[in-house]
Write a protein that holds these residues in place. Structure first.
Motif, short mmCIF file in Angstrom:
data_model
loop_
_atom_site.label_atom_id
_atom_site.label_comp_id
_atom_site.label_asym_id
_atom_site.label_seq_id
_atom_site.Cartn_x
_atom_site.Cartn_y
_atom_site.Cartn_z
N GLU A 9 -4.32 7.16 10.30
CA GLU A 9 -2.82 7.01 10.15
C GLU A 9 -2.40 6.54 11.87
OE1 GLU A 9 -0.94 10.56 9.13
OE2 GLU A 9 -1.65 10.54 7.04
N THR A 28 0.79 -1.28 -0.02
CA THR A 28 0.02 -0.07 0.15
C THR A 28 0.79 1.38 0.08
OG1 THR A 28 -1.84 -1.01 1.20
CG2 THR A 28 -1.71 1.29 1.19
N ARG A 70 3.69 9.07 4.31
CA ARG A 70 3.84 10.44 4.53
C ARG A 70 5.24 11.11 4.88
NH1 ARG A 70 -0.22 12.87 3.31
NH2 ARG A 70 -1.60 11.23 3.95
N LEU A 90 -0.06 4.54 5.95
CA LEU A 90 -0.46 5.88 5.59
C LEU A 90 0.65 6.80 6.39
CD1 LEU A 90 -4.18 5.74 5.67
CD2 LEU A 90 -2.66 5.65 3.46
N TRP A 108 -2.26 -1.17 6.39
CA TRP A 108 -2.14 0.04 5.61
C TRP A 108 -2.49 1.25 6.32
CZ3 TRP A 108 -6.55 2.77 6.76
CH2 TRP A 108 -7.66 2.02 7.56
N ASP A 109 -2.73 1.16 7.73
CA ASP A 109 -2.87 2.35 8.47
C ASP A 109 -1.35 2.73 8.81
OD1 ASP A 109 -2.79 0.11 9.94
OD2 ASP A 109 -3.92 1.00 11.54
N GLY A 147 -8.02 9.76 5.44
CA GLY A 147 -7.12 8.91 5.66
C GLY A 147 -6.19 9.46 7.02
N SER A 148 -6.21 10.65 7.13
CA SER A 148 -5.49 11.29 8.22
C SER A 148 -5.96 10.76 9.38
CB SER A 148 -5.42 12.92 7.95
OG SER A 148 -6.80 13.35 7.90
N VAL A 167 -6.57 11.34 0.82
CA VAL A 167 -6.71 9.94 1.05
C VAL A 167 -8.23 9.70 1.75
CG1 VAL A 167 -5.72 7.92 2.26
CG2 VAL A 167 -4.27 9.71 1.50
#
Length: 215
Positions: free
Chosen positions: A137, A103, A159, A155, A151-152, A133-134, A170
């Motif tokens: 994270e 990812t 970044r 993210l 996936w978290d 998405g923020s 996201v």
């Protein structure tokens, strides 16, 4: 239905310095393809970048061998069956399975990232959540098991590592699972939610492409 070894397709995939052997139910053999894995490894073709169009990446996560945990991959399969993004170099559908590292690398350089996965929050089965998405994270705490890098974590790490090359737009769509026991197939509740999420992602893609990007 209890998982049968005959229900799997084995894919040998050569990456840069690596060889992966992936087992997936036959219905997912197209989206969990060599081309998809190559893109995860950062060796996909550069058509989208050369086109100058904003890149949109949709990533399905989960384990299709654990019933409703495969909801994210089913969404990807339906998007592909409907031809969402077909013929557009700036729209890519990727099945990451449970590989958070995939990812992270697949998101590099795209303008918009859409992640879809199953979740267990205690809500009614089939509930759908759309979250920036923020908000999800998570810093990764190193362990001996890289499977824990989800996936978290991707993210957050993406970044920090890729900075401006990592998307700021996201969207995460989560489907509440009814069961994640060993087996293949989705519950009725998850199946209904998959249809709704598929429609929603198609709408999100159209909105971000606009008239120019979809031509």
């Amino acid at each position: 239905m209890v998982l049968s070894p005959l229900a799997h397709l084995a894919l040998n995939v050569a990456g840069p310095g690596h060889r992966y052997r992936i087992y997936a139910p036959r219905r997912y053999q197209r989206i969990m393809s060599r081309r998809g894995i190559a893109a995860w490894c950062g060796i996909a073709d550069g058509d989208a970048l050369r086109s100058g169009l904003p890149m949109i990446v949709v990533i399905g996560c989960g384990n299709p061998n654990r019933l409703d945990d495969g909801a994210g991959l089913e969404v990807l399969r339906l998007l592909e069956a409907r031809g969402v993004g077909a013929g557009l170099p700036n729209v890519r559908l990727l099945a990451a399975g449970t590989d958070g590292m995939a990812t992270m690398f697949a998101a590099r350089g795209c303008r918009t990232l859409i992640v879809v996965d199953a979740c267990r929050s205690g809500s009614p089965p089939g509930a759908v959540f759309e979250v920036p998405g923020s908000e999800l994270e998570q810093r990764y705490e190193p362990s001996l098991n890289l499977h824990d890098f989800r996936w978290d974590h991707a993210l957050f790490a993406g970044r920090k590592i890729f900075r401006d090359d990592f998307p700021s737009d996201v969207v995460v769509l989560l489907i509440e699972a009814q069961t994640v026991e060993l087996g293949i197939g989705l519950s009725d509740a998850a199946s209904a939610a998959v249809a709704k999420v598929t429609d929603r992602i198609a709408t999100l893609i159209d909105a971000r492409l606009g008239p120019e990007g979809s031509s």
